[in-house]
Design an enzyme around this catalytic site. Structure first.
Site, PDB file in Angstrom:
ATOM      1  N   LYS A  96       0.819  -1.226   0.000  1.00  0.00           N
ATOM      2  CA  LYS A  96       0.000   0.000   0.000  1.00  0.00           C
ATOM      3  C   LYS A  96       0.858   1.285   0.000  1.00  0.00           C
ATOM      4  O   LYS A  96       2.070   1.241   0.240  1.00  0.00           O
ATOM      5  CB  LYS A  96      -0.934  -0.022   1.215  1.00  0.00           C
ATOM      6  CG  LYS A  96      -1.946  -1.181   1.177  1.00  0.00           C
ATOM      7  CD  LYS A  96      -2.970  -1.044   2.297  1.00  0.00           C
ATOM      8  CE  LYS A  96      -3.979  -2.177   2.248  1.00  0.00           C
ATOM      9  NZ  LYS A  96      -5.084  -1.969   3.233  1.00  0.00           N
ATOM     10  N   TYR A 124     -12.411  -2.318  -3.844  1.00  0.00           N
ATOM     11  CA  TYR A 124     -12.967  -2.392  -2.493  1.00  0.00           C
ATOM     12  C   TYR A 124     -14.497  -2.300  -2.473  1.00  0.00           C
ATOM     13  O   TYR A 124     -15.073  -1.971  -1.437  1.00  0.00           O
ATOM     14  CB  TYR A 124     -12.347  -1.295  -1.622  1.00  0.00           C
ATOM     15  CG  TYR A 124     -10.948  -1.633  -1.145  1.00  0.00           C
ATOM     16  CD1 TYR A 124     -10.723  -2.749  -0.342  1.00  0.00           C
ATOM     17  CD2 TYR A 124      -9.863  -0.844  -1.480  1.00  0.00           C
ATOM     18  CE1 TYR A 124      -9.451  -3.064   0.106  1.00  0.00           C
ATOM     19  CE2 TYR A 124      -8.583  -1.154  -1.032  1.00  0.00           C
ATOM     20  CZ  TYR A 124      -8.388  -2.269  -0.236  1.00  0.00           C
ATOM     21  OH  TYR A 124      -7.132  -2.587   0.215  1.00  0.00           O
ATOM     22  N   PHE A 180     -15.884   3.368   6.487  1.00  0.00           N
ATOM     23  CA  PHE A 180     -14.487   3.700   6.162  1.00  0.00           C
ATOM     24  C   PHE A 180     -14.192   3.680   4.667  1.00  0.00           C
ATOM     25  O   PHE A 180     -13.056   3.937   4.260  1.00  0.00           O
ATOM     26  CB  PHE A 180     -13.532   2.756   6.909  1.00  0.00           C
ATOM     27  CG  PHE A 180     -13.730   1.281   6.628  1.00  0.00           C
ATOM     28  CD1 PHE A 180     -13.203   0.679   5.489  1.00  0.00           C
ATOM     29  CD2 PHE A 180     -14.446   0.484   7.523  1.00  0.00           C
ATOM     30  CE1 PHE A 180     -13.376  -0.668   5.236  1.00  0.00           C
ATOM     31  CE2 PHE A 180     -14.632  -0.877   7.278  1.00  0.00           C
ATOM     32  CZ  PHE A 180     -14.095  -1.449   6.128  1.00  0.00           C
ATOM     33  N   ARG A 218      -1.743 -14.423   4.821  1.00  0.00           N
ATOM     34  CA  ARG A 218      -2.483 -13.773   5.907  1.00  0.00           C
ATOM     35  C   ARG A 218      -1.714 -13.896   7.238  1.00  0.00           C
ATOM     36  O   ARG A 218      -1.688 -12.975   8.042  1.00  0.00           O
ATOM     37  CB  ARG A 218      -3.904 -14.322   6.003  1.00  0.00           C
ATOM     38  CG  ARG A 218      -4.731 -13.917   4.767  1.00  0.00           C
ATOM     39  CD  ARG A 218      -6.159 -14.393   4.842  1.00  0.00           C
ATOM     40  NE  ARG A 218      -6.982 -13.564   5.721  1.00  0.00           N
ATOM     41  CZ  ARG A 218      -7.458 -12.373   5.394  1.00  0.00           C
ATOM     42  NH1 ARG A 218      -7.176 -11.825   4.221  1.00  0.00           N
ATOM     43  NH2 ARG A 218      -8.213 -11.710   6.236  1.00  0.00           N
ATOM     44  N   ASN A 245      -2.130   0.252   6.559  1.00  0.00           N
ATOM     45  CA  ASN A 245      -1.686  -1.008   7.190  1.00  0.00           C
ATOM     46  C   ASN A 245      -0.787  -1.824   6.266  1.00  0.00           C
ATOM     47  O   ASN A 245      -0.739  -3.045   6.344  1.00  0.00           O
ATOM     48  CB  ASN A 245      -2.879  -1.814   7.732  1.00  0.00           C
ATOM     49  CG  ASN A 245      -3.794  -2.322   6.644  1.00  0.00           C
ATOM     50  OD1 ASN A 245      -3.657  -1.959   5.477  1.00  0.00           O
ATOM     51  ND2 ASN A 245      -4.733  -3.176   7.007  1.00  0.00           N
ATOM     52  N   HIS A 272      -2.291  -5.583   1.633  1.00  0.00           N
ATOM     53  CA  HIS A 272      -3.576  -6.269   1.498  1.00  0.00           C
ATOM     54  C   HIS A 272      -3.303  -7.673   0.995  1.00  0.00           C
ATOM     55  O   HIS A 272      -2.408  -7.877   0.173  1.00  0.00           O
ATOM     56  CB  HIS A 272      -4.471  -5.538   0.471  1.00  0.00           C
ATOM     57  CG  HIS A 272      -5.618  -6.408   0.011  1.00  0.00           C
ATOM     58  ND1 HIS A 272      -6.792  -6.480   0.692  1.00  0.00           N
ATOM     59  CD2 HIS A 272      -5.727  -7.267  -1.032  1.00  0.00           C
ATOM     60  CE1 HIS A 272      -7.601  -7.351   0.076  1.00  0.00           C
ATOM     61  NE2 HIS A 272      -6.970  -7.838  -0.971  1.00  0.00           N
ATOM     62  N   GLU A 293      -9.472 -10.943  -7.715  1.00  0.00           N
ATOM     63  CA  GLU A 293      -8.564  -9.805  -7.513  1.00  0.00           C
ATOM     64  C   GLU A 293      -7.369  -9.877  -8.480  1.00  0.00           C
ATOM     65  O   GLU A 293      -6.963  -8.861  -9.045  1.00  0.00           O
ATOM     66  CB  GLU A 293      -8.098  -9.763  -6.048  1.00  0.00           C
ATOM     67  CG  GLU A 293      -9.231  -9.390  -5.096  1.00  0.00           C
ATOM     68  CD  GLU A 293      -8.859  -9.440  -3.623  1.00  0.00           C
ATOM     69  OE1 GLU A 293      -9.710  -9.085  -2.797  1.00  0.00           O
ATOM     70  OE2 GLU A 293      -7.727  -9.837  -3.280  1.00  0.00           O
TER      71      GLU A 293
HETATM   72  P1  CMP Z   1      -7.527  -4.601   3.507  1.00  0.00           P
HETATM   73  O1  CMP Z   1      -7.059  -5.996   3.789  1.00  0.00           O
HETATM   74  O2  CMP Z   1      -6.885  -3.881   2.391  1.00  0.00           O
HETATM   75  O3  CMP Z   1      -9.102  -4.660   3.252  1.00  0.00           O
HETATM   76  C1  CMP Z   1      -9.951  -3.559   3.520  1.00  0.00           C
HETATM   77  C2  CMP Z   1      -9.241  -2.454   4.219  1.00  0.00           C
HETATM   78  O4  CMP Z   1     -10.067  -1.512   4.846  1.00  0.00           O
HETATM   79  C3  CMP Z   1      -8.412  -3.040   5.349  1.00  0.00           C
HETATM   80  O5  CMP Z   1      -7.312  -3.744   4.829  1.00  0.00           O
HETATM   81  C4  CMP Z   1      -8.083  -1.781   6.147  1.00  0.00           C
HETATM   82  O6  CMP Z   1      -6.923  -1.135   5.655  1.00  0.00           O
HETATM   83  C5  CMP Z   1      -9.290  -0.866   5.856  1.00  0.00           C
HETATM   84  N1  CMP Z   1     -10.129  -0.616   7.037  1.00  0.00           N
HETATM   85  C6  CMP Z   1     -10.351   0.591   7.599  1.00  0.00           C
HETATM   86  N2  CMP Z   1     -11.183   0.481   8.648  1.00  0.00           N
HETATM   87  C7  CMP Z   1     -11.497  -0.829   8.758  1.00  0.00           C
HETATM   88  C8  CMP Z   1     -12.317  -1.583   9.673  1.00  0.00           C
HETATM   89  N3  CMP Z   1     -12.987  -1.009  10.672  1.00  0.00           N
HETATM   90  N4  CMP Z   1     -12.400  -2.926   9.480  1.00  0.00           N
HETATM   91  C9  CMP Z   1     -11.746  -3.534   8.461  1.00  0.00           C
HETATM   92  N5  CMP Z   1     -10.961  -2.869   7.572  1.00  0.00           N
HETATM   93  C10 CMP Z   1     -10.826  -1.536   7.728  1.00  0.00           C
END
Ligand code: CMP
Length: 140
Positions: free
Chosen positions: A11, A51, A59, A87, A114, A117, A128
């Site tokens: 990311k 997404y 969010f 994971r 974070n 993904h 994906e």
């Molecule tokens: P990712 O695995 O990329 O999938 C969805 C993304 O939404 C997740 O990682 C987080 O970076 C983001 N996100 C932000 N807020 C939340 C939340 N409350 N729960 C889950 N994902 C979140």
């Protein structure tokens, strides 16, 4: 368990801090092979589509803004049980819950920023991967 493929995104928080190589080293140390990789700046349409499953979540807007804020590295990873293996090495979505030794514990800044993904199931992995790679761009 057979050899699987999973989809990964490094990311914008990680590309901004020049961490692509360090993240890739953790991926490879976990026994996964990077069989497809490309650096791209996602358009708003690409991020929204990727997404889409979260479109109703509060969010979603912030997530799309963040994912289009800088370059990302899209990847196809291959290995035994690759979806679960990735994971495990990514760690929990919320970095405050990520176990030591995981990518998110090492590098993630927040739940949005974070660092990585990874796909959550074989069907989503295939879907994906197909959004970003053609078959001839994946070399195992
Ligand atoms: P990712 O695995 O990329 O999938 C969805 C993304 O939404 C997740 O990682 C987080 O970076 C983001 N996100 C932000 N807020 C939340 C939340 N409350 N729960 C889950 N994902 C979140």
């Amino acid at each position: 368990m057979a050899v699987q493929r999973t989809f990964s995104i490094i990311k914008p928080d990680a590309t901004k801090r020049n961490l692509t190589g360090k993240v890739n080293a953790m991926i490879e140390d976990a026994g996964l092979r990077i069989v497809g990789q490309r650096r791209v700046h996602l358009s708003e349409a690409q991020a929204k589509r990727f997404y889409e499953v979260h479109a109703e979540r509060p969010f979603y807007g912030d997530l799309v803004n963040f994912m289009t804020s800088g370059p990302v590295v899209v990847q196809v990873l291959e290995g035994e049980n690759a979806i679960a293996a990735y994971r495990d090495v990514m760690g929990a979505t919320n970095p405050s819950e990520a176990k030591p030794g995981t990518i998110r514990a090492a590098f993630a800044e927040s739940i949005d920023a974070n660092t990585v993904h990874g796909s959550d199931a074989p069907e989503t992995a295939a879907e994906e991967i197909a959004q970003f790679f053609t078959d001839d761009q994946i070399v195992g």
